[in-house]
Design a protein around this motif. Structure first.
Motif, PDB file in Angstrom:
ATOM      1  N   SER A 191      -8.383   0.858  10.799  1.00  0.00           N
ATOM      2  CA  SER A 191      -7.547   1.698  11.652  1.00  0.00           C
ATOM      3  C   SER A 191      -8.411   2.598  12.546  1.00  0.00           C
ATOM      4  O   SER A 191      -8.107   2.793  13.726  1.00  0.00           O
ATOM      5  CB  SER A 191      -6.593   2.474  10.748  1.00  0.00           C
ATOM      6  OG  SER A 191      -6.230   3.683  11.283  1.00  0.00           O
ATOM      7  N   VAL A 192      -9.521   3.107  12.014  1.00  0.00           N
ATOM      8  CA  VAL A 192     -10.430   3.920  12.828  1.00  0.00           C
ATOM      9  C   VAL A 192     -11.077   3.065  13.919  1.00  0.00           C
ATOM     10  O   VAL A 192     -11.170   3.473  15.089  1.00  0.00           O
ATOM     11  CB  VAL A 192     -11.508   4.587  11.940  1.00  0.00           C
ATOM     12  CG1 VAL A 192     -12.618   5.178  12.795  1.00  0.00           C
ATOM     13  CG2 VAL A 192     -10.895   5.666  11.072  1.00  0.00           C
TER      14      VAL A 192
ATOM     15  N   TYR B  93      -8.410  -0.304   4.837  1.00  0.00           N
ATOM     16  CA  TYR B  93      -7.345  -0.108   5.825  1.00  0.00           C
ATOM     17  C   TYR B  93      -7.698   1.040   6.789  1.00  0.00           C
ATOM     18  O   TYR B  93      -7.525   0.926   7.997  1.00  0.00           O
ATOM     19  CB  TYR B  93      -6.062   0.199   5.060  1.00  0.00           C
ATOM     20  CG  TYR B  93      -4.822   0.125   5.880  1.00  0.00           C
ATOM     21  CD1 TYR B  93      -4.072  -1.040   5.946  1.00  0.00           C
ATOM     22  CD2 TYR B  93      -4.382   1.240   6.596  1.00  0.00           C
ATOM     23  CE1 TYR B  93      -2.933  -1.104   6.700  1.00  0.00           C
ATOM     24  CE2 TYR B  93      -3.228   1.182   7.348  1.00  0.00           C
ATOM     25  CZ  TYR B  93      -2.513   0.011   7.397  1.00  0.00           C
ATOM     26  OH  TYR B  93      -1.383  -0.036   8.155  1.00  0.00           O
ATOM     27  N   ILE B  94      -8.224   2.132   6.224  1.00  0.00           N
ATOM     28  CA  ILE B  94      -8.586   3.280   7.065  1.00  0.00           C
ATOM     29  C   ILE B  94      -9.689   2.891   8.044  1.00  0.00           C
ATOM     30  O   ILE B  94      -9.620   3.209   9.241  1.00  0.00           O
ATOM     31  CB  ILE B  94      -9.060   4.479   6.197  1.00  0.00           C
ATOM     32  CG1 ILE B  94      -7.905   5.032   5.383  1.00  0.00           C
ATOM     33  CG2 ILE B  94      -9.658   5.577   7.073  1.00  0.00           C
ATOM     34  CD1 ILE B  94      -8.292   6.177   4.478  1.00  0.00           C
TER      35      ILE B  94
ATOM     36  N   ASN C 213      -8.546   2.578  16.616  1.00  0.00           N
ATOM     37  CA  ASN C 213      -8.009   3.734  17.335  1.00  0.00           C
ATOM     38  C   ASN C 213      -9.045   4.667  17.956  1.00  0.00           C
ATOM     39  O   ASN C 213      -8.717   5.433  18.847  1.00  0.00           O
ATOM     40  CB  ASN C 213      -7.102   4.531  16.401  1.00  0.00           C
ATOM     41  CG  ASN C 213      -5.854   3.751  16.057  1.00  0.00           C
ATOM     42  OD1 ASN C 213      -5.188   3.207  16.934  1.00  0.00           O
ATOM     43  ND2 ASN C 213      -5.553   3.650  14.782  1.00  0.00           N
ATOM     44  N   TRP C 214     -10.272   4.622  17.497  1.00  0.00           N
ATOM     45  CA  TRP C 214     -11.296   5.509  18.060  1.00  0.00           C
ATOM     46  C   TRP C 214     -11.891   4.811  19.280  1.00  0.00           C
ATOM     47  O   TRP C 214     -13.038   4.383  19.280  1.00  0.00           O
ATOM     48  CB  TRP C 214     -12.367   5.804  17.012  1.00  0.00           C
ATOM     49  CG  TRP C 214     -13.290   6.910  17.378  1.00  0.00           C
ATOM     50  CD1 TRP C 214     -13.334   7.610  18.551  1.00  0.00           C
ATOM     51  CD2 TRP C 214     -14.349   7.439  16.570  1.00  0.00           C
ATOM     52  NE1 TRP C 214     -14.331   8.542  18.517  1.00  0.00           N
ATOM     53  CE2 TRP C 214     -14.972   8.470  17.311  1.00  0.00           C
ATOM     54  CE3 TRP C 214     -14.833   7.146  15.293  1.00  0.00           C
ATOM     55  CZ2 TRP C 214     -16.047   9.201  16.818  1.00  0.00           C
ATOM     56  CZ3 TRP C 214     -15.897   7.874  14.810  1.00  0.00           C
ATOM     57  CH2 TRP C 214     -16.498   8.901  15.567  1.00  0.00           C
TER      58      TRP C 214
ATOM     59  N   VAL D 230      -8.984  -0.595  -1.376  1.00  0.00           N
ATOM     60  CA  VAL D 230      -8.131  -1.319  -0.417  1.00  0.00           C
ATOM     61  C   VAL D 230      -7.694  -0.364   0.696  1.00  0.00           C
ATOM     62  O   VAL D 230      -7.718  -0.700   1.882  1.00  0.00           O
ATOM     63  CB  VAL D 230      -6.904  -1.938  -1.124  1.00  0.00           C
ATOM     64  CG1 VAL D 230      -5.967  -2.577  -0.118  1.00  0.00           C
ATOM     65  CG2 VAL D 230      -7.337  -2.963  -2.141  1.00  0.00           C
ATOM     66  N   SER D 231      -7.309   0.857   0.292  1.00  0.00           N
ATOM     67  CA  SER D 231      -6.913   1.850   1.290  1.00  0.00           C
ATOM     68  C   SER D 231      -8.066   2.170   2.221  1.00  0.00           C
ATOM     69  O   SER D 231      -7.875   2.348   3.429  1.00  0.00           O
ATOM     70  CB  SER D 231      -6.479   3.141   0.617  1.00  0.00           C
ATOM     71  OG  SER D 231      -5.529   2.868  -0.348  1.00  0.00           O
TER      72      SER D 231
ATOM     73  N   ALA E 247      -3.454   5.794   8.386  1.00  0.00           N
ATOM     74  CA  ALA E 247      -4.598   6.575   7.916  1.00  0.00           C
ATOM     75  C   ALA E 247      -4.131   7.855   7.226  1.00  0.00           C
ATOM     76  O   ALA E 247      -4.733   8.289   6.241  1.00  0.00           O
ATOM     77  CB  ALA E 247      -5.533   6.884   9.069  1.00  0.00           C
TER      78      ALA E 247
ATOM     79  N   LEU F 281       0.832  -1.204   0.000  1.00  0.00           N
ATOM     80  CA  LEU F 281       0.000   0.000   0.000  1.00  0.00           C
ATOM     81  C   LEU F 281       0.865   1.251   0.000  1.00  0.00           C
ATOM     82  O   LEU F 281       0.575   2.206  -0.715  1.00  0.00           O
ATOM     83  CB  LEU F 281      -0.944  -0.016   1.202  1.00  0.00           C
ATOM     84  CG  LEU F 281      -2.099  -1.018   1.070  1.00  0.00           C
ATOM     85  CD1 LEU F 281      -2.937  -1.046   2.323  1.00  0.00           C
ATOM     86  CD2 LEU F 281      -2.964  -0.692  -0.132  1.00  0.00           C
TER      87      LEU F 281
ATOM     88  N   GLN G 196      -0.467   6.192  15.944  1.00  0.00           N
ATOM     89  CA  GLN G 196      -1.197   5.034  15.410  1.00  0.00           C
ATOM     90  C   GLN G 196      -2.016   5.405  14.182  1.00  0.00           C
ATOM     91  O   GLN G 196      -2.519   4.537  13.492  1.00  0.00           O
ATOM     92  CB  GLN G 196      -2.080   4.371  16.475  1.00  0.00           C
ATOM     93  CG  GLN G 196      -3.235   5.180  16.969  1.00  0.00           C
ATOM     94  CD  GLN G 196      -2.902   5.843  18.302  1.00  0.00           C
ATOM     95  OE1 GLN G 196      -1.760   6.221  18.549  1.00  0.00           O
ATOM     96  NE2 GLN G 196      -3.877   5.986  19.174  1.00  0.00           N
ATOM     97  N   TRP G 197      -2.133   6.712  13.904  1.00  0.00           N
ATOM     98  CA  TRP G 197      -2.886   7.131  12.725  1.00  0.00           C
ATOM     99  C   TRP G 197      -2.016   7.218  11.482  1.00  0.00           C
ATOM    100  O   TRP G 197      -2.471   7.659  10.433  1.00  0.00           O
ATOM    101  CB  TRP G 197      -3.550   8.490  12.983  1.00  0.00           C
ATOM    102  CG  TRP G 197      -4.610   8.413  14.019  1.00  0.00           C
ATOM    103  CD1 TRP G 197      -4.495   8.794  15.326  1.00  0.00           C
ATOM    104  CD2 TRP G 197      -5.938   7.901  13.878  1.00  0.00           C
ATOM    105  NE1 TRP G 197      -5.671   8.551  15.998  1.00  0.00           N
ATOM    106  CE2 TRP G 197      -6.567   8.009  15.130  1.00  0.00           C
ATOM    107  CE3 TRP G 197      -6.650   7.369  12.800  1.00  0.00           C
ATOM    108  CZ2 TRP G 197      -7.879   7.589  15.344  1.00  0.00           C
ATOM    109  CZ3 TRP G 197      -7.949   6.950  13.011  1.00  0.00           C
ATOM    110  CH2 TRP G 197      -8.545   7.065  14.273  1.00  0.00           C
TER     111      TRP G 197
ATOM    112  N   VAL H 239      -8.436  -6.585   5.227  1.00  0.00           N
ATOM    113  CA  VAL H 239      -8.464  -6.723   3.771  1.00  0.00           C
ATOM    114  C   VAL H 239      -8.649  -8.187   3.364  1.00  0.00           C
ATOM    115  O   VAL H 239      -9.292  -8.487   2.354  1.00  0.00           O
ATOM    116  CB  VAL H 239      -7.173  -6.131   3.165  1.00  0.00           C
ATOM    117  CG1 VAL H 239      -7.121  -6.371   1.668  1.00  0.00           C
ATOM    118  CG2 VAL H 239      -7.092  -4.648   3.450  1.00  0.00           C
ATOM    119  N   MET H 240      -8.085  -9.109   4.158  1.00  0.00           N
ATOM    120  CA  MET H 240      -8.223 -10.530   3.824  1.00  0.00           C
ATOM    121  C   MET H 240      -9.694 -10.954   3.797  1.00  0.00           C
ATOM    122  O   MET H 240     -10.093 -11.793   2.998  1.00  0.00           O
ATOM    123  CB  MET H 240      -7.454 -11.384   4.829  1.00  0.00           C
ATOM    124  CG  MET H 240      -5.968 -11.323   4.623  1.00  0.00           C
ATOM    125  SD  MET H 240      -5.540 -11.841   2.944  1.00  0.00           S
ATOM    126  CE  MET H 240      -3.864 -11.264   2.839  1.00  0.00           C
TER     127      MET H 240
ATOM    128  N   PHE I 248      -3.222   7.154   3.642  1.00  0.00           N
ATOM    129  CA  PHE I 248      -4.338   6.932   2.736  1.00  0.00           C
ATOM    130  C   PHE I 248      -5.207   8.167   2.622  1.00  0.00           C
ATOM    131  O   PHE I 248      -5.881   8.340   1.612  1.00  0.00           O
ATOM    132  CB  PHE I 248      -5.071   5.673   3.143  1.00  0.00           C
ATOM    133  CG  PHE I 248      -4.103   4.540   3.200  1.00  0.00           C
ATOM    134  CD1 PHE I 248      -3.293   4.289   2.107  1.00  0.00           C
ATOM    135  CD2 PHE I 248      -3.897   3.816   4.350  1.00  0.00           C
ATOM    136  CE1 PHE I 248      -2.326   3.298   2.151  1.00  0.00           C
ATOM    137  CE2 PHE I 248      -2.931   2.821   4.395  1.00  0.00           C
ATOM    138  CZ  PHE I 248      -2.152   2.569   3.294  1.00  0.00           C
TER     139      PHE I 248
END
Lengths: 286, 288
Positions: free
Chosen positions: B100-101, B96-97, B104-105, B92-93, A265, A223, A261-262, B214-215, A268
């Motif tokens: 990640s959110v 990932y985002i 982390n949120w 795909v990104s 993000a 990525l 950790q972001w 993603v998998m 992207f």
């Protein structure tokens, strides 16, 4: 102090992304599809070194072995999957989906063989730590930087000044015309896969030295490489390098403002902004 | 018996995901590799509405569909202006985002620990806590999604999205606002995936970010590929095949930890082999 450290981190990250994006762009240029297996090939290289050092090989020999493993795996994916698809004149989406399949298959092979856990590729504390203008930089990180400069230099000379480079450029411009001129395009694409995958392997190995290996490492590398090449203009080698460093800087300076950790993000987010406002990238042609 | 019911319920959930992804990838030609993210949005939204706001399951489901649908239309609006590979990479990104959110949120999603204690569906006196009833509910929802997908693809709207898949420029020349069609189908597909998410959250009683990487998107893609592009019934076949496949591995005696990796490898292999030898899938009508 802090600023110098951020600059150093950005440059090193940029160098690592350069290695991955150079191979990615090389393959894209010749085949015109986004090879999602590229990151998993990088992971294969890193695990090649992991295996070789575990068997007691010296480090230089292990690195050569790892790079070759990545190159060979790349060629095998081309011979067994992409070359037959090219002969069938399959749509780009078919290539992409097949490459996602290869990505999943390679990652599962790594997980089955070596386990899903994280391993350090070098014993902790290997190598010296240098102080450069107030930033502390490890020996491995300097190797990353040096390899990226060397690899881009060699690639540049290869593409610009050799017959081989001319052939590759002809192929990237127009495969049909290259074929008419008597170039064995199928075999040349195999060679390009070998070169590009070796670059990926090198990136995987250096990333493994820096932060350790894990079967899932490929996705992140892919990525980052893909973001770099899109931001730079997909298929453009110089653009890819610019994109890689821009991404390195944005990520590392981003975590100055936002928690680390972001980081993913942020990358992207940058990609999305580019996709919306400048989908052709920095160096892309319209 | 309860084991079969469990598999059948999972089949229902994944069939909904397969059918909804097929609308995007098979009918419209949008290679969306983030269906797990949409699935996650539905699951988390449903879980939060049902636990934090203590809403009834069905109300939570409608709201989760709305959230997933709006988010799906929005990402569709941003991403589907991009051609082929760019769209795929952006998706795909996006996957990932989203993960990640979710990680982390922490104040909203409880981070890597996830949300537990999600109640089973109930409607007045009628409770679906019992596995048979939950399965029947899943089946009814699958039936609704199936019928909706058939209706969409057989309508004039369906003909336009197929035209976009074949030649977007030509569709534009005929005066269709292709972007709006892509936004609409993205929203519809996402709302359907939202149903699957809420079902999963309620069925397991627990959601965490690790189930939606993603998998997982590649797994849902494999359902569509195996079943066949642009074939709604095919996605049911694909979901059945790919939900049953890991169970065969279990009978073949692979230890649980290895089995998960072997399963991923087999899905990868299936993608490669189908692309090489049968790109239209088992019963697909459309050669991608």
């Amino acid at each position: 102090m802090f600023f110098a450290q951020l600059v150093a981190n950005s440059v090193i990250a940029g160098a690592l992304y350069t290695l991955i994006t150079l191979g990615f762009n090389l393959i894209y240029g010749a085949t015109k599809f986004t090879n999602m297996a590229h990151g998993a090939v990088a992971a294969m290289g890193a695990y090649g070194v992991f295996f070789a050092t575990r068997e007691g090989w010296g480090l230089p020999l292990s690195i050569v072995a790892g790079v070759l493993v990545a190159g060979i795996v790349g060629v095998i994916t081309d011979r067994l999957v992409f070359s037959p698809l090219r002969k069938k004149k399959a749509r780009a989406s078919v290539f992409v989906i097949a490459s996602l399949g290869i990505f999943a298959l390679l990652q599962s092979i790594l997980s089955i063989t070596f386990g899903a856990q994280f391993w350090p590729l070098l014993p902790p504390g290997t190598g010296r730590v240098f102080d450069i203008a107030g930033a502390s930089v490890t020996e491995v990180q300097l190797w990353i930087l040096g390899s990226a400069v060397a690899a881009s230099g060699i690639l540049f000379i290869l593409l610009k000044f050799t017959i081989f480079g001319k052939v590759i450029r002809a192929l990237s411009d127009d495969e049909e015309v290259a074929k008419m001129l008597g170039i064995n395009t199928d075999r040349m694409i195999g060679v390009i896969f070998f070169l590009g995958s070796m670059l990926a392997g090198l990136a995987g190995i250096l990333s493994g030295f820096d932060t350790g290996v894990q079967p899932t490492m490929g996705l992140f590398l892919l990525l980052e490489g893909a973001v770099s090449s899109i931001v730079g203009g997909i298929g453009s080698l110089v653009g890819g390098i610019l994109g890689a460093f821009l991404l390195g800087f944005v990520e590392n300076f981003g975590i100055w403002f936002i928690a680390s950790q972001w980081k993913g993000a942020i990358a992207f987010g940058l990609l999305t902004i580019f996709l919306i406002f400048r989908p052709r990238g920095i160096m892309g042609k319209d | 018996m309860s084991y079969l019911l469990h598999l059948a319920t999972f089949f229902g959930i994944y069939a909904i995901l397969g059918v909804s992804l097929n609308l995007l990838i098979g009918y419209t030609g949008l290679v969306w590799i983030a269906h797990a993210a949409t699935f996650a949005v539905g699951a988390y939204a449903g879980a939060l509405f049902a636990t934090k706001l203590a809403l009834n399951f069905f109300l939570a489901m409608l709201l989760a569909m709305l959230v997933a649908g709006i988010l799906g239309s929005l990402t569709g609006w941003i991403f589907s202006r991009l051609g082929g590979d760019y769209y795929m990479l952006a998706s795909v990104s996006w996957n990932y985002i989203v993960v990640s959110v979710l990680i982390n949120w922490e104040s909203l999603t409880n981070g890597p620990l996830g949300i537990s204690g999600i109640p089973k569906p109930s409607l007045g006196e009628l409770s679906f806590a019992e596995p048979t009833k939950f399965f029947l509910l899943t089946l009814v929802l699958l039936g609704i999604v199936y019928a909706a997908a058939r209706f969409i693809t057989n309508s004039s709207f369906g003909r336009v999205i197929k035209a976009i898949r074949e030649d977007e420029q030509a569709a534009k020349v005929f005066g269709y606002n292709t972007l709006m069609y892509k936004v609409a189908i993205s929203g519809m597909g996402a709302a359907m995936a939202g149903i699957a998410g809420v079902l999963l959250a309620s069925y397991i009683g627990f959601v965490d970010p690790s189930s939606f990487d993603v998998m997982e998107s590649i797994f849902i893609l494999a359902i569509v590929v195996v079943g066949g592009f642009a074939n709604i019934r095919g996605s049911l076949v694909g979901a059945l095949a790919l939900v049953l496949l890991p169970e065969l591995l279990r009978f073949a005696g692979f230890p649980a930890e290895i089995a998960a990796h072997v399963r991923l490898g087999l899905y990868g292999l299936a993608l490669i082999l189908f692309m090489l030898y049968r790109p239209q899938g088992i019963i697909g009508e459309y050669k991608f």
